[in-house]
Design a protein around this motif. Structure first.
Motif, PDB file in Angstrom:
ATOM      1  N   SER A 117       0.576  -1.217   0.014  1.00 54.33           N
ATOM      2  CA  SER A 117      -0.190   0.165   0.058  1.00 54.33           C
ATOM      3  C   SER A 117       0.877   1.253   0.050  1.00 54.33           C
ATOM      4  N   PHE A 137       1.313   4.395  -2.679  1.00 53.28           N
ATOM      5  CA  PHE A 137       1.154   5.477  -2.372  1.00 53.28           C
ATOM      6  C   PHE A 137       2.223   6.379  -2.745  1.00 53.28           C
ATOM      7  N   ALA A 150      -6.768   8.955  -4.780  1.00 52.04           N
ATOM      8  CA  ALA A 150      -6.036   9.268  -3.801  1.00 52.04           C
ATOM      9  C   ALA A 150      -6.523   8.738  -2.532  1.00 52.04           C
ATOM     10  N   LEU A 151      -8.059   8.865  -2.441  1.00 54.78           N
ATOM     11  CA  LEU A 151      -8.829   8.392  -1.064  1.00 54.78           C
ATOM     12  C   LEU A 151      -8.690   7.065  -1.051  1.00 54.78           C
ATOM     13  N   CYS A 198      -4.960   6.261  -0.027  1.00 53.68           N
ATOM     14  CA  CYS A 198      -4.793   6.671   1.605  1.00 53.68           C
ATOM     15  C   CYS A 198      -5.655   5.705   2.684  1.00 53.68           C
ATOM     16  N   CYS A 232      -3.507   2.381   3.023  1.00 50.31           N
ATOM     17  CA  CYS A 232      -2.473   2.639   3.870  1.00 50.31           C
ATOM     18  C   CYS A 232      -2.963   2.473   5.094  1.00 50.31           C
ATOM     19  N   MET A 233      -3.799   3.504   5.603  1.00 47.72           N
ATOM     20  CA  MET A 233      -4.618   3.656   7.028  1.00 47.72           C
ATOM     21  C   MET A 233      -4.943   2.330   7.508  1.00 47.72           C
TER      22      MET A 233
END
Length: 159
Positions: free
Chosen positions: A55, A59, A140-141, A144, A147-148
């Motif tokens: 991830s 990014f 992008a969301l 993100c 990753c989160m």
């Protein structure tokens, strides 16, 4: 699809499938994975950390291609910082009149790259003009959130 979209799709698909594959291995072969499932714990933790690494790689590719959006102001807007008596900083803004032609010329010169990548992974059925498929949309969301979620899941597995 372009090369960036294909790379992002491959990375995020692997990040999604890696924990799923480890779950399947643990469910069907958990009793054979060491005393008290020690190897199962290592497998699960390794899979989710691997998904986090994938991830973060996605990014990095996204940032390399699109960068961070700038916070520039259009229309001649300016900000001034003022200190109040109790030491709290406030932000006051005022606006100057900017020529409309200048604003439209700058906007026309700026060419946007596509901010998402989408595609079809598998078509389930097609009934005339109606298509049922498993598709993806990467923006992008999405990156993100990948990753989160994988970071927090990694922390939970380490705990």
């Amino acid at each position: 699809m372009d090369a960036l979209g294909d790379n992002l799709w491959q990375l995020l698909r692997a990040a999604w499938l890696l924990p799923l594959v480890s779950f399947t291995i643990i469910v069907f072969g958990g009793k054979r994975l060491g005393k008290a499932g020690v190897l199962a714990g290592y497998l699960a933790t390794g899979a989710i950390v691997g998904a986090f690494v994938l991830s973060m790689t996605a990014f990095g590719l996204w940032l390399n291609a699109y960068g961070v959006p700038s916070l520039e102001h259009h229309g001649g807007e300016h900000h001034a910082q003022v200190e109040s008596g109790d030491g709290v900083f406030t932000l006051a803004s005022f606006q100057e009149a900017a020529p409309a032609e200048e604003h439209h010329a700058a906007k026309a010169a700026h060419v946007e790259k596509p901010k998402y990548h989408a595609g079809e992974w598998y078509r389930l059925a097609e009934f005339g003009s109606l298509k049922a498929s498993i598709s993806y949309h990467i923006d992008a969301l999405t990156i993100c959130m990948f990753c989160m979620v994988t970071l927090i899941a990694s922390c939970i597995h380490f705990y």
